[in-house]
Design a protein around this motif. Structure first.
Motif, mmCIF file in Angstrom:
data_model
loop_
_atom_site.group_PDB
_atom_site.id
_atom_site.type_symbol
_atom_site.label_atom_id
_atom_site.label_comp_id
_atom_site.label_asym_id
_atom_site.label_seq_id
_atom_site.Cartn_x
_atom_site.Cartn_y
_atom_site.Cartn_z
ATOM 1 N N SER A 1 33.687 25.245 46.796
ATOM 2 C CA SER A 1 32.443 24.526 46.499
ATOM 3 C C SER A 1 31.342 24.926 47.466
ATOM 4 N N GLY A 2 31.704 25.360 48.670
ATOM 5 C CA GLY A 2 30.698 25.874 49.601
ATOM 6 C C GLY A 2 30.000 27.097 49.045
ATOM 7 N N TYR A 3 30.753 27.969 48.384
ATOM 8 C CA TYR A 3 30.145 29.153 47.767
ATOM 9 C C TYR A 3 29.363 28.788 46.507
ATOM 10 N N VAL A 4 29.881 27.851 45.735
ATOM 11 C CA VAL A 4 29.192 27.458 44.508
ATOM 12 C C VAL A 4 27.854 26.803 44.828
ATOM 13 N N PHE A 5 27.877 25.841 45.741
ATOM 14 C CA PHE A 5 26.657 25.100 46.055
ATOM 15 C C PHE A 5 25.823 25.754 47.148
ATOM 16 N N GLY A 6 26.416 26.655 47.910
ATOM 17 C CA GLY A 6 25.686 27.281 49.004
ATOM 18 C C GLY A 6 24.970 28.563 48.635
ATOM 19 N N PHE A 7 25.194 29.077 47.429
ATOM 20 C CA PHE A 7 24.565 30.337 47.031
ATOM 21 C C PHE A 7 23.048 30.231 47.014
ATOM 22 N N VAL A 8 22.511 29.222 46.377
ATOM 23 C CA VAL A 8 21.058 29.090 46.245
ATOM 24 C C VAL A 8 20.399 28.845 47.601
ATOM 25 N N PRO A 9 20.907 27.913 48.433
ATOM 26 C CA PRO A 9 20.281 27.767 49.756
ATOM 27 C C PRO A 9 20.382 29.032 50.612
ATOM 28 N N ALA A 10 21.486 29.763 50.486
ATOM 29 C CA ALA A 10 21.643 30.997 51.264
ATOM 30 C C ALA A 10 20.642 32.054 50.822
ATOM 31 N N ALA B 1 16.941 20.161 51.527
ATOM 32 C CA ALA B 1 16.113 20.046 50.322
ATOM 33 C C ALA B 1 16.864 20.476 49.066
ATOM 34 N N ILE B 2 17.494 21.643 49.109
ATOM 35 C CA ILE B 2 18.140 22.182 47.901
ATOM 36 C C ILE B 2 19.440 21.449 47.586
ATOM 37 N N LEU B 3 20.277 21.234 48.589
ATOM 38 C CA LEU B 3 21.557 20.588 48.316
ATOM 39 C C LEU B 3 21.400 19.133 47.901
ATOM 40 N N SER B 4 20.419 18.449 48.438
ATOM 41 C CA SER B 4 20.223 17.063 48.008
ATOM 42 C C SER B 4 19.792 17.004 46.552
ATOM 43 N N LEU B 5 18.988 17.961 46.120
ATOM 44 C CA LEU B 5 18.593 18.002 44.711
ATOM 45 C C LEU B 5 19.727 18.458 43.807
ATOM 46 N N VAL B 6 20.439 19.501 44.216
ATOM 47 C CA VAL B 6 21.503 20.057 43.381
ATOM 48 C C VAL B 6 22.706 19.119 43.309
ATOM 49 N N LEU B 7 23.134 18.607 44.441
ATOM 50 C CA LEU B 7 24.348 17.799 44.457
ATOM 51 C C LEU B 7 24.122 16.373 43.977
ATOM 52 N N PHE B 8 22.970 15.819 44.322
ATOM 53 C CA PHE B 8 22.781 14.399 44.074
ATOM 54 C C PHE B 8 21.629 14.082 43.129
ATOM 55 N N GLY C 1 16.482 9.541 49.828
ATOM 56 C CA GLY C 1 17.384 8.484 49.407
ATOM 57 C C GLY C 1 18.733 8.496 50.098
ATOM 58 N N PHE C 2 18.955 9.370 51.059
ATOM 59 C CA PHE C 2 20.258 9.487 51.692
ATOM 60 C C PHE C 2 20.274 8.818 53.052
ATOM 61 N N ASP C 3 21.457 8.517 53.501
ATOM 62 C CA ASP C 3 21.584 7.968 54.843
ATOM 63 C C ASP C 3 21.535 9.091 55.873
ATOM 64 N N LEU C 4 21.453 8.706 57.109
ATOM 65 C CA LEU C 4 21.312 9.663 58.203
ATOM 66 C C LEU C 4 22.502 10.612 58.288
ATOM 67 N N ALA C 5 23.691 10.111 58.038
ATOM 68 C CA ALA C 5 24.894 10.958 58.130
ATOM 69 C C ALA C 5 24.817 12.115 57.155
ATOM 70 N N MET C 6 24.444 11.831 55.914
ATOM 71 C CA MET C 6 24.379 12.893 54.906
ATOM 72 C C MET C 6 23.304 13.913 55.263
ATOM 73 N N ILE D 1 24.621 16.070 58.193
ATOM 74 C CA ILE D 1 25.699 16.982 57.793
ATOM 75 C C ILE D 1 25.148 18.122 56.939
ATOM 76 N N LEU D 2 24.296 17.804 55.960
ATOM 77 C CA LEU D 2 23.707 18.864 55.133
ATOM 78 C C LEU D 2 22.826 19.788 55.978
ATOM 79 N N GLY D 3 22.058 19.203 56.879
ATOM 80 C CA GLY D 3 21.202 20.017 57.744
ATOM 81 C C GLY D 3 21.993 20.898 58.691
ATOM 82 N N SER D 4 23.086 20.362 59.215
ATOM 83 C CA SER D 4 23.889 21.157 60.149
ATOM 84 C C SER D 4 24.531 22.355 59.463
ATOM 85 N N THR D 5 24.918 22.197 58.196
ATOM 86 C CA THR D 5 25.522 23.332 57.494
ATOM 87 C C THR D 5 24.537 24.487 57.374
#
Length: 148
Positions: free
Chosen positions: A55-64, A98-105, A111-116, A119-123
């Motif tokens: 899923s990292g490759y599936v969802f990470g392609f566009v941000p990469a 920006a991209i993963l929050s739109l694509v995944l959610f 609309g997300f909490d600080l943890a999300m 974590i998304l930013g750190s990736t």
């Protein structure tokens, strides 16, 4: 398009999601350990690591790919190595959030909490820094030729 930009895109698309997946697992486990103690759901990521990496490759392609394009344009404005190495994690984190929050959610990152968000930013930040650091020694940015 220069060879440097092509290699940055290839490294970002093929290595970036792997680094992002590893960072996601580490950040999620650290977050659970720090704030929730020993949560049994933390082991879910370790038990199902093939799904996480796939899923990292599936969802990470566009941000990469977006990271590679953004850094190709920004590199022209950032002539020094340390400037590019500072910009890479910032660009990676912002694009990842920006991209993963739109694509995944299906919603903006507000609309997300600080943890999300962390974590998304750190990736994206870690993946962006690693990809940029891989490119720099092999394809250094050359100074533009000065005319007479």
């Amino acid at each position: 398009m220069t060879r440097r930009n092509v290699w940055l895109a290839l490294v970002s698309v093929f290595i970036g999601p792997l680094i992002g997946s590893l960072t996601f697992v580490a950040a999620a486990l650290a977050w659970n350990l720090l704030f929730y103690g020993t949560d049994p759901s933390a082991n879910f990521l370790l038990r199902n690591w093939p799904i996480v990496f796939t899923s990292g490759y599936v969802f990470g392609f566009v941000p990469a790919l977006a990271f590679a394009i953004a850094m190709a344009f920004l590199s022209r404005q950032l002539p020094k190595l340390h400037q590019r190495l500072i910009a890479a994690p910032i660009v990676g984190a912002l694009l990842s959030i920006a991209i993963l929050s739109l694509v995944l959610f299906g919603q903006s990152f507000g609309g997300f909490d600080l943890a999300m968000l962390l974590i998304l930013g750190s990736t994206g930040a870690v993946a962006g820094l690693v990809c940029q650091a891989i490119i720099e020694p092999f394809h250094p940015l050359t100074a533009p030729v000065q005319g007479p």
